[in-house]
Design an enzyme around this catalytic site. Structure first.
Site, short mmCIF file in Angstrom:
data_model
loop_
_atom_site.label_atom_id
_atom_site.label_comp_id
_atom_site.label_asym_id
_atom_site.label_seq_id
_atom_site.Cartn_x
_atom_site.Cartn_y
_atom_site.Cartn_z
N THR A 1 0.81 -1.22 0.00
CA THR A 1 0.00 0.00 0.00
C THR A 1 0.85 1.27 0.00
O THR A 1 1.84 1.35 0.72
CB THR A 1 -0.90 0.00 1.25
OG1 THR A 1 -1.64 -1.21 1.25
CG2 THR A 1 -1.86 1.18 1.24
N GLU B 1 -4.00 -13.63 0.01
CA GLU B 1 -4.27 -12.64 1.05
C GLU B 1 -5.77 -12.40 1.19
O GLU B 1 -6.27 -12.14 2.27
CB GLU B 1 -3.56 -11.32 0.73
CG GLU B 1 -3.60 -10.38 1.92
CD GLU B 1 -3.22 -8.96 1.57
OE1 GLU B 1 -2.80 -8.71 0.43
OE2 GLU B 1 -3.38 -8.10 2.44
#
Lengths: 404, 375
Positions: free
Chosen positions: A139, A252
């Site tokens: 991110t 994930e």
């Protein structure tokens, strides 16, 4: 169909006995510890050290990644063995994938699938042996869930890449040994065709880690300032990073699966059996029972979805949309359960209880309801993935990547 | 752990899928539901010939000695239609009721007839539409010389139209509940369809109907336990039927998002439409896995009571919600009785009520796990 996760053949029951005895021996000293629900909620050195030790011991036997090939540090075992380890560890409130503070459980399968032979031999054994901790570093402040908009640059310079940029909302409270990092290797290249993955040693010069205190616990911002990374550490091919990301994100985003169940309802029931209002236990109250029933039914569905995904993963027939569906639903259920806990037990639901696991600590459940709606991508990205996998509004369906 | 169907189950599934493709194409099914003509004797006979009645009944009584999961796989395919008719109500529920509680002689006379389709036996349980608990069994069973008199009115009798006989839950003079087998042709019986947003449901009035003492099923007074025991095994099959229905709706709704174009693009490109499909799939899959887990428990001889009630709650709620989300995606065209969704919507509302609402079964689930009065 057989939902039994403990229907052992003779060979497997011998293995279960071995694992059970081994755990009895090696879980000594854990009695007083309070397991973190996730790895980012609090700093507890004693728990951390115990988990590291346990991981190394499991890793030594190949049990941390039981189905991985022996040459990389796995045990070359079957799904039945994996199930034994998962179910036996579950009794201690731990699951195999999350023994300690590392995302090797996601990174190792990706490297197994996309790494060269030399990379697998170099990178996998330390992970599989539980020696190193790995963060996933995706991110960025500008991009959020849109990880393909990647401003962290890795420019090739001789036999190194030079990394510059910033990642955020990553990691835990202990610095990692490696950072599994999505980088842009071709700043002028088209979207989705300019990305790569670097396996970056955590002690490289130019890395600064700055902790962030968040609703759900500790995360970090990582700054890369002219960090030199050997070209050997680029996994999956230069500018092929988006395809590698698909494998990573499937794991994930729920495709990982799990067999253990969330013990929250038992805790709620125990509370309601003990707490008396107007002379009668809360558990006798019809409206309370109705709320508990809804909580139980939704958590059971979450559990069955996780078990389904686990099974699909290990028989190597990935469920088309199961990962995204599970992750979206699990998060929404956790959010609803936060409110249900407050309805059932009033402000008692807002006070941490340090004598129990965080997994079943009401305050943690309430707080992580909104706090953990978006880790690893928002609810909306999950629904987007779902739509593509089912082929809503499109003639073709995206296929789920195979993982182990 | 193995979440696949067996070879035999896949064979059952294909046979049922082939059958409904030929016998119940969607344009005909919509007519059945539009006209509320849902008892189809020919179709019932054909299904009986394929061995789908009393599948779980032992072979010596004319059944197939199949497992609950085997039977569920067939009903999942029938639910896709949704195929109407007393396949579940007589072929599963009543068959299990007789198997569970009847005397040996009663089993020998009733079960082969139920399994072959000669007899259609329908259970009439509650006297109050609002409740399926034991207190709502009010129809009275009074002793007379040489037998009994049955007097009362049963609400929500599903598949009453095709019945050749009823098993009526009745309150005895001592307060106990007896299950009484009554021929449909007995003087004093009248059947009035419930008119409204449901299908295949009627009110059955027993007006001073004379029944022989030998018509009581099993032990008089044990009626509720027998019924409960039969429901414990039958409900997951009904759930599988609802799972099949949800799966069919999911499939045709996803297809509609590909083909329906408005505002210049297929509606499935709109994220809000996608959201409806996500919610729909969650209801579908929750129903699927809770149902098959309950079936697995039954087949493995594990304690299943809580899981069975949970399955009925989840599957009935799912069918209802799946229809609602599909209505959101289909908008106007989905509300036309000529659209397959309308048959499902009618059936979903009916099965939401049949044998108890989701709330009723959630409470039964809680009572099974945490009996009241024990702190």
């Amino acid at each position: 169909m057989d939902f039994n996760v403990q229907a052992d053949t003779q060979e497997i029951s011998v293995f279960r006995k071995e694992v059970r005895e081994w755990l009895q021996e090696n879980m000594r000293g854990a009695e007083g510890l309070r397991w973190s629900a996730t790895w980012s909620t609090r700093e507890n050195e004693e728990e951390y050290q115990f988990r590291r030790k346990l991981a190394r011991e499991l890793g030594e036997k190949g049990w941390l990644f039981p189905m991985f090939p022996v040459e990389y540090g796995g045990a070359g075992l079957t799904i039945d063995h994996q199930l034994v380890l998962e179910t036996e560890l579950d009794h201690s409130g731990i699951n195999l994938a999350a023994v300690f503070y590392t995302l090797a459980r996601i990174v190792a399968p990706v490297i197994l699938k996309w790494g060269t032979e030399e990379q697998k031999r170099e990178f996998l054994p330390p992970m599989l042996c539980g020696e190193v901790s790995v963060w996933q570093v995706l991110t960025e402040p500008q991009g959020g869930s849109d990880i393909a908009t990647c401003h962290t640059k890795a420019i090739k310079n001789g036999n190194h890449y030079v990394v510059d940029g910033q990642k955020t909302m990553v990691g835990y409270h202990h610095p990692p040994d490696f950072l599994w990092t999505l980088v842009c290797t071709d700043p002028s290249g088209p979207r989705h065709e300019n990305l790569s993955w670097l396996y970056i040693p955590g002690n490289s010069d130019g890395i600064t880690i700055q902790p962030m205190s968040l609703m759900m616990g500790i995360k970090n911002t990582v700054f890369f300032d002219h960090v030199r990374v050997p070209a050997f550490n680029l996994v999956g091919g230069e500018n092929n990073g988006w395809r590698v990301a698909n494998t990573h994100l499937e794991l994930e985003h729920g495709g990982e699966g799990r067999v253990g169940a969330d013990p929250l309802v038992e805790r709620v029931v125990a509370y309601c059996q003990q707490m008396r209002v107007a002379g009668a236990p809360l558990m006798e109250d019809t409206s309370i029972r109705d709320i508990i029933a809804d909580m139980m039914i939704e958590l059971h569905a979450v559990h069955l979805f996780a078990r389904r995904n686990f099974w699909h993963r290990y028989v190597r027939e990935p469920h088309p949309y199961g990962g995204a569906q599970f992750r979206y639903y699990q998060r929404m259920v956790r959010l609803r359960n936060g409110e249900r806990l407050q309805q059932i037990m009033g402000c008692d639901a807002l006070v941490p209880n340090l004598t129990v696991n965080e997994v079943v600590d009401f305050e943690y459940v309430v707080r992580s309801g909104p706090g953990m709606l978006h880790g690893g991508g928002t609810l909306d990205t999950d629904r987007l993935v779902f739509a593509r996998r089912v082929g809503l509004g499109r003639p073709t369906k995206e296929t789920a990547p195979t993982t182990i | 752990m193995d979440l696949r169907l067996t070879k035999t189950q896949n064979m059952f599934k294909r046979a049922a899928a082939d059958f409904v493709k030929v016998e119940a194409p969607s344009h005909i099914v919509t007519e059945w539901f539009r006209n509320k003509a849902t008892f189809l004797p020919d179709l019932y006979r054909k299904a009986a010939n394929l061995g789908w009645l009393g599948m779980v009944v032992p072979e010596r009584y004319g059944g197939a000695s199949a497992s609950f999961t085997d039977c569920a796989v067939v009903f999942e395919e029938l639910g896709r239609v949704p195929l109407p008719g007393p396949l579940f109500s007589s072929g599963v529920l009543s068959a299990l009721l007789v198997l569970e509680g009847a005397s040996e002689a009663q089993k020998e006379s009733l079960l082969p007839a139920i399994c072959s389709g000669r007899s259609i036996v329908i259970v009439a349980i509650t006297d109050k539409g609002v409740d399926w608990g034991t207190e709502s069994v009010e129809t009275r069973l009074t002793n007379t010389t040489g037998g009994f008199v049955l007097d009362g009115t049963k609400r929500f009798v599903y598949d009453a139209e095709g019945a050749t006989s009823f098993i009526c839950a009745a309150r005895m003079e001592n307060g106990g509940i007896a299950l009484v087998l009554v021929n449909r042709e007995s003087p004093g019986i009248s059947i009035t369809p419930h008119v409204g947003f449901m299908v295949s449901v009627a009110e059955v009035r027993f007006d001073r109907v004379k029944v022989a003492a030998s018509s009581v099923l099993g032990e008089a007074g044990a009626g509720w336990q027998i019924l409960d025991g039969a429901l414990q095994k039958a409900l997951p099959i009904l759930c599988a039927y609802q799972v099949g229905a949800c799966q069919e709706i999911f499939d045709f709704t996803a297809e509609y998002t590909r083909t329906r174009v408005v505002f210049g693009q297929p509606i499935g490109r709109f994220q809000r439409v996608q959201d409806h499909c996500v919610e729909l799939s969650i209801h579908l899959d929750a129903a699927r896995w809770v149902t098959y887990e309950a079936l697995w428990k039954l087949d493995s001889g594990l304690p299943a009571a809580a899981g069975v009630h949970e399955a009925k709650a989840v599957a009935s709620e799912a069918y209802y919600q799946v229809c609602n989300f599909s209505h959101m995606v289909h908008a106007g065209p989905g509300t036309d009785y000529g659209h397959p969704l309308m048959a499902h919507s009618l059936m979903a509302h009916t099965l939401y009520q049949y044998l108890g609402t989701p709330l009723h079964h959630k409470r039964k689930m809680m009572d099974a796990l945490y009996p009241r009065g024990k702190g």
